[in-house]
Design a protein around this motif. Structure first.
Motif, mmCIF file in Angstrom:
data_model
loop_
_atom_site.group_PDB
_atom_site.id
_atom_site.type_symbol
_atom_site.label_atom_id
_atom_site.label_comp_id
_atom_site.label_asym_id
_atom_site.label_seq_id
_atom_site.Cartn_x
_atom_site.Cartn_y
_atom_site.Cartn_z
ATOM 1 N N UNK A 220 0.825 -1.204 0.000
ATOM 2 C CA UNK A 220 0.000 0.000 0.000
ATOM 3 C C UNK A 220 0.859 1.253 0.000
ATOM 4 N N UNK A 221 1.901 1.259 0.827
ATOM 5 C CA UNK A 221 2.780 2.423 0.928
ATOM 6 C C UNK A 221 3.444 2.742 -0.403
ATOM 7 N N UNK A 222 3.965 1.706 -1.061
ATOM 8 C CA UNK A 222 4.637 1.903 -2.348
ATOM 9 C C UNK A 222 3.655 2.362 -3.412
ATOM 10 N N UNK A 223 2.465 1.725 -3.429
ATOM 11 C CA UNK A 223 1.453 2.074 -4.424
ATOM 12 C C UNK A 223 0.949 3.498 -4.219
ATOM 13 N N UNK A 224 0.696 3.873 -2.943
ATOM 14 C CA UNK A 224 0.236 5.233 -2.649
ATOM 15 C C UNK A 224 1.271 6.265 -3.075
ATOM 16 N N UNK A 225 2.547 5.984 -2.855
ATOM 17 C CA UNK A 225 3.622 6.900 -3.233
ATOM 18 C C UNK A 225 3.639 7.132 -4.738
ATOM 19 N N UNK A 226 3.531 6.037 -5.503
ATOM 20 C CA UNK A 226 3.555 6.143 -6.964
ATOM 21 C C UNK A 226 2.310 6.842 -7.482
ATOM 22 N N UNK A 227 1.146 6.446 -6.963
ATOM 23 C CA UNK A 227 -0.116 7.009 -7.436
ATOM 24 C C UNK A 227 -0.255 8.480 -7.072
ATOM 25 N N UNK A 228 0.258 8.868 -5.912
ATOM 26 C CA UNK A 228 0.194 10.281 -5.498
ATOM 27 C C UNK A 228 0.921 11.162 -6.505
ATOM 28 N N UNK A 229 2.075 10.690 -6.975
ATOM 29 C CA UNK A 229 2.841 11.443 -7.986
ATOM 30 C C UNK A 229 2.048 11.558 -9.273
ATOM 31 N N UNK A 230 1.455 10.431 -9.719
ATOM 32 C CA UNK A 230 0.673 10.435 -10.957
ATOM 33 C C UNK A 230 -0.533 11.371 -10.857
#
Length: 295
Positions: A220-230
């Protein structure tokens, strides 16, 4: 005389500010392009698309910023008819390419999170290249469909474009005939496409965020980090376009600010946002270490 000096001081400050932002934009996006295509660990569909997005942002900034910088030191700020419409064509071409690339990146994240075991099969090299080719084709189509409606208009009145660059709505208003139909075409093409893509992207990322709730805390942490940038890049890219081409402002001051934001500020924000990603950071460190050792 004091006001004139203040005006010169402001122009000088703006000249320096825009120059620094432009150089940082080109260097920042260039570093991402080189890093993505040089470091093996970043040889993935997501970073392949990111490298292409950075390339588009670098060219987009180069269409407007140098002209703004030159105009700060020129007394007579002019642009030829051919240069004006070339700028319009390229701006809408690159804007269209950027929209499709952002949609492609959303699709990439959707596949990566919803179907992780089949990710590399679905997002193979041929698919990635097809997405890039499609983005340029649709960008060309988007730009090419609008230009003929404006370039053939009779211009016999004012020749002053009240903006930092040539754009279809403002240039169309200079024609000496009623351009209501042309304005409708511009809104239908640029405005509705921007708004539709933006809504599709928001829905897509919302579905992805709902999906990752079932993942492990680390995932979740990794996905949230990537998606937040997008998501941040999507809002910064589409927001100004939607307001410029759809929102009925009678005062151009808001449009001018958004035009500056989209063409000068947004391209530098992309490398800043994406370099917060740990993978990009580590890749840049490895690339820098390799370059220093090689030197």
């Amino acid at each position: 005389m004091e006001q004139l000096n203040q005006s010169k001081d402001i122009k000088f400050l703006l000249f320096v500010l825009v120059s620094v932002i432009y150089v940082a934009t080109v260097l920042g996006n260039l570093v991402i392009v080189v890093t993505v295509f040089y470091i093996p660990n970043l040889n993935t569909p997501m970073y392949f698309l990111l490298g292409n997005l950075s390339f588009v942002d670098m060219i987009l900034a180069s269409l407007v910023s140098p002209k703004i910088i030159v105009n700060f030191v020129k007394k007579h700020k002019t642009i030829s008819f051919t240069e004006c419409f070339t700028q319009i064509f390229l701006l809408h071409l690159l804007g269209g390419v950027e929209m499709v690339l952002l949609v492609s990146m959303a699709y990439d994240r959707y596949v990566a999170i919803r179907k992780p075991l089949h990710y590399m099969t679905i997002m193979n090299k041929k698919v990635c290249i097809l997405l890039i080719v499609t983005s340029w084709f649709l960008g060309l189509l988007h730009s090419g469909l609008q230009i003929p409606f404006v370039v053939n208009l009779p211009f016999c009145g004012s020749n002053v474009v009240d903006s930092i660059f040539c754009d279809l709505p403002l240039v169309a208003k200079l024609a000496c005939i009623d351009t209501y139909i042309v304005q409708i075409v511009i809104v239908a093409n640029s405005g509705m496409i921007s708004l539709s893509c933006f809504i599709i992207l928001l829905i897509s990322y919302s579905l992805i965020l709902i999906t990752i709730r079932n993942h492990s805390p680390t995932g979740q942490s990794k996905a949230h980090s990537t998606l937040s940038a997008h998501i941040t890049v999507v809002i910064l890219s589409f927001g100004p376009c939607i307001f410029i081409y759809i929102w009925p402002f009678s005062n151009h001051s808001v449009d001018k600010f958004l035009a500056v934001f989209y063409t000068v500020i947004t391209p530098i924000l992309n490398p800043i946002i994406y370099t917060l990603n740990k993978e990009i950071k580590n890749a840049m460190k490895r690339f820098r270490s390799y370059y220093l050792n090689f030197s």
